[in-house]
Design an enzyme around this catalytic site. Sequence first.
Site, PDB file in Angstrom:
ATOM      1  N   GLU A 120      63.365 -21.961 -64.210  1.00  0.00           N
ATOM      2  CA  GLU A 120      62.761 -21.354 -65.400  1.00  0.00           C
ATOM      3  C   GLU A 120      62.634 -19.830 -65.274  1.00  0.00           C
ATOM      4  OE1 GLU A 120      62.873 -22.823 -67.946  1.00  0.00           O
ATOM      5  OE2 GLU A 120      62.815 -24.950 -67.448  1.00  0.00           O
ATOM      6  N   ALA A 174      62.575 -26.377 -76.770  1.00  0.00           N
ATOM      7  CA  ALA A 174      63.882 -27.016 -76.678  1.00  0.00           C
ATOM      8  C   ALA A 174      64.074 -27.553 -75.274  1.00  0.00           C
ATOM      9  CB  ALA A 174      64.985 -26.006 -76.994  1.00  0.00           C
ATOM     10  N   MET A 175      65.152 -28.316 -75.087  1.00  0.00           N
ATOM     11  CA  MET A 175      65.396 -28.927 -73.786  1.00  0.00           C
ATOM     12  C   MET A 175      66.874 -28.905 -73.458  1.00  0.00           C
ATOM     13  SD  MET A 175      64.262 -30.409 -71.102  1.00  0.00           S
ATOM     14  CE  MET A 175      65.394 -30.881 -69.805  1.00  0.00           C
ATOM     15  N   GLU A 215      62.299 -34.336 -69.201  1.00  0.00           N
ATOM     16  CA  GLU A 215      61.664 -33.422 -68.257  1.00  0.00           C
ATOM     17  C   GLU A 215      60.177 -33.369 -68.559  1.00  0.00           C
ATOM     18  OE1 GLU A 215      63.115 -29.380 -68.195  1.00  0.00           O
ATOM     19  OE2 GLU A 215      61.802 -28.883 -66.524  1.00  0.00           O
ATOM     20  N   GLU A 270      68.543 -22.171 -73.281  1.00  0.00           N
ATOM     21  CA  GLU A 270      68.955 -23.547 -72.972  1.00  0.00           C
ATOM     22  C   GLU A 270      70.411 -23.579 -72.521  1.00  0.00           C
ATOM     23  OE1 GLU A 270      66.460 -25.302 -72.711  1.00  0.00           O
ATOM     24  OE2 GLU A 270      65.103 -24.164 -73.991  1.00  0.00           O
ATOM     25  N   ASN A 281      69.077 -30.640 -71.787  1.00  0.00           N
ATOM     26  CA  ASN A 281      69.834 -31.819 -71.345  1.00  0.00           C
ATOM     27  C   ASN A 281      71.325 -31.508 -71.267  1.00  0.00           C
ATOM     28  OD1 ASN A 281      67.349 -33.350 -71.969  1.00  0.00           O
ATOM     29  ND2 ASN A 281      67.970 -32.890 -74.062  1.00  0.00           N
TER      30      ASN A 281
HETATM   31  N1  B3K Z   1      62.980 -27.200 -69.546  1.00  0.00           N
HETATM   32  C1  B3K Z   1      62.344 -27.367 -70.813  1.00  0.00           C
HETATM   33  C2  B3K Z   1      60.879 -27.575 -70.717  1.00  0.00           C
HETATM   34  C3  B3K Z   1      60.470 -28.959 -70.437  1.00  0.00           C
HETATM   35  C4  B3K Z   1      58.979 -29.126 -70.562  1.00  0.00           C
HETATM   36  C5  B3K Z   1      58.556 -30.454 -70.136  1.00  0.00           C
HETATM   37  N2  B3K Z   1      57.149 -30.695 -70.331  1.00  0.00           N
HETATM   38  C6  B3K Z   1      62.619 -26.242 -71.735  1.00  0.00           C
HETATM   39  C7  B3K Z   1      63.054 -24.987 -71.115  1.00  0.00           C
HETATM   40  O1  B3K Z   1      62.344 -24.339 -70.396  1.00  0.00           O
HETATM   41  O2  B3K Z   1      64.178 -24.632 -71.306  1.00  0.00           O
HETATM   42 ZN    ZN Z   2      63.880 -23.274 -69.477  1.00  0.00          ZN
END
Ligand code: B3K
Ligand code: ZN
Length: 888
Positions: free
Chosen positions: A327, A269-270, A128, A305, A272
Amino acid sequence: MRERQATTTYLKDYRPPNYLIDTTDLKFELDNEFTLVSSKLSLRRNPEVEGWNSPPLVLDGQELELLSVTLDGQVLSHADYALNTESLIIATVPDQFVLEIQVRIKPIENTALEGLYISDGMHCTQCEAQGFRRITYYLDRPDVMSRFTTEIIADQASNPVLLSNGNLLESEELTGGRHSVKWLDPHMKPAYLFALVAGKLEFIEDLFVTCSGREVTLRIFVEAKDLDKCDHAIESLKNSMKWDEEVYGREYDLDIFMIVAVDAFNMGAMENKGLNIFNSSCVLAKPETTTDLTYQRIEAIVAHEYFHNWSGNRVTCRDWFQLSLKEGLTVYRDSQFSADMGSKTVKRIDDVALLRTVQFAEDAGPMAHPVRPDSFMEISNFYTVTIYEKGAELIRMMHHLVGDAGFRRGTDLYFDRHDGQAVTTEDFVKALEDANQVDLTQFSRWYSQSGTPVLKISDQYDAQNQQYRLTVEQSCPATPGQPHKKPFHIPLLIGLLDTDGTDLPLSLQNDLSGVNGSTSLTLEITSEKQQFVFENIPERPTPSLLRGFSAPVKLEYDYSSTDLEFLAQHDSDGFNRWDALQKRFVVLILDFAEKLRQGEEMELPTQLISICSSVLAESENDPQLAAKMLSIPTEAYLWELVDEIDVESIHRAREFVKQELATALNEPLLRVYREQSSNELYQATSQQMARRSLKNLAMQYLVWSGEERWLQMATEQASSGSNMTDVSAALGAIVNSMAPQAGQLSDKALDQFYLNWKHEPLVVNQWLALQAGCPREGALQRVEKLLEHDAFDIRNPNKVRSVVGVFCAQNRIHFHHIDGNGYRFLEQQVIRLDGINPQIASRLLTPLTQWGKHNKPRQTLMKQSLSKILEKGNLSKDVYEVASKSLG
Ligand code: B3K
Ligand code: ZN
């Protein structure tokens, strides 16, 4: 890709994709130097596209070495496609076809930490927003959702663990010491949710039984040395899973949920799918190395997450302008969760403090943008407090407007209606409208208009008719591209206090809503000017306005110091009690700043001392709230409130208040410190955390008073504290002390701390940050020295944030020194980092972008540094966008 190609993408240009990818089969052959990525994509024309004219297939790709392309089994020759630095274009394709592509990438050279890269010897990914295009050619946009399989082949000894999204299908030993695995993710997902991890990892495991009785394996993967730091994260995960079932009716949907900790990571964090990748600082915890604050942060981020599995993954964003769809909603959900796990009031205070400092400043600066932006050059620059925190405030206001049951009906409808789809913020609002038969058309302006609205409130009391009249006017300052705003729909929660401090029953003239008689009321502000008349008010009340911070606005009401002191003691709304005392401190500090400029004497009002002393006396009831109430407003907040920042006077006035209050309250502070000190075994419970926060606040104050004995006491706590919360609070107090003897004590304590903890990278980050924030003379030199220290590594974002980030954003008196050296330092660091990690470089720039509120000499210096960065040329899109927009 560098600035020459820096173009702007507009929301108004959005078109659905011409082609869809039903299945994506990936094969990764990992090697030390190169990775071979083979993909097999089944594509078809998008039936939704009108006026079909057989457009070319344009796949996104960056920094890839193309080895071969095959269409329906036929190898394509160079004549069949075009290649540039951003895409692979195939001019003619059938309506349905299979494309096979092979590319070679070099993870080892990837310092941007986007795509596939190496962190501490381990392969990991961050896709992302647009990182997947650094892995292979693809339709790298969130509205293209596909079913993924991932095969990974690697050396068994160096990469015993091979992970990807979904469920494990098979694993196999191969010849030559290699092995392979295959993962299948049954859920359609956009490429930004793809993840791969390979390395020497170990894991802890747990089990969660979902509400429908399915068993889910939970695993946290870390380096062997960190296995003892996973308990808190796994508890947090289980709590989140249960909470999301209970509060939102959301159940997990795979057989396994994995979290991996990596050291080099651009953000927290991410999410996925099924394989969350975490910055190790947001997952690893044990009492000896981790502070309470970090414990809470870990709980919140693990939850965040996890919650994305529904708000983000099952229902995703149509395009990146909709980023706040996932978000804002997910931040709102994690804030509700944290509030439920601890104290609602304190959680609200923390959220509002962040919003009012960082987000309001963003809204007032050159990078201001709506929660749903209209354009961007580099999407990475839009992972902002506006998208996240203000976005969450919008959800919170809508929740407030439709009530608890209505909000749940709305989110149920949203998740059911859009499961498996890529949608827009309008779709979310529409689901809330449809589930509640309400009209949120005007409310939706919050998504498209940037800037922080101002509510100007005045009042009038008519003793004869026992009527109290509130006049509310709203306005919103101009922001880039938006000179004029239309009125917002603002929920304004209020109460009225009588002279005893009791809430009066409220009955509004001509009110048909049926809520008359309650002691808190939501006024719906929809026009530029409105009046509200309250009946049967026997005496002039004190208004408690914007209770719980019911809307992200700036409030202007002419409170006297007496009003504020009264509210600080009596308001039934905990948030407003805190806020009243904060406001009282603000008035005082700004008044002292003026006195300093005029060379006048300053004296702390006795009434304020006595209120603080009663907060201490009653602190046993709610130690954490007491600690918040006694926290002096930050420089960041004070800066936000003035038209022109006087760096030195505000700093000195604030220091004076700290020191005077500490001296005046010495005795009760010591009593509280002693009472709250205990030998109990550390637990990360909210009760214990509350006590520690009050105890350490008391200690901090004692040290501010500047007396030697308290410095000694802190030194003792720093060396013998049994948990990192106590140790780091004490060390922080010494490092930040301006007392003459503090310098030496602080050097000694820091050296000892380093010796004790140099084997723990996360603790070393704290050590770096403490020094970067130290307000004593010579700060910049110390920071420059830290950059040379063995413990520093410019390729590790956590280290960069701990040193450069902390110095420039938090050590305000030194960073903004009028000699301009702080600005030049940041200029050099940004230029240096831009060649390594553009996202981090661009983020560090923020303090320079906010030159608008400084005095002329500083403005000139700050703009000079921004110009120097631009002059350097060949910048990343990230830094180019921020620097160029900041100069206007
Ligand atoms: N969705 C990711 C953030 C990604 C940032 C990319 N540059 C983390 C989060 O907001 O949960
Ligand atoms: Zn997020």
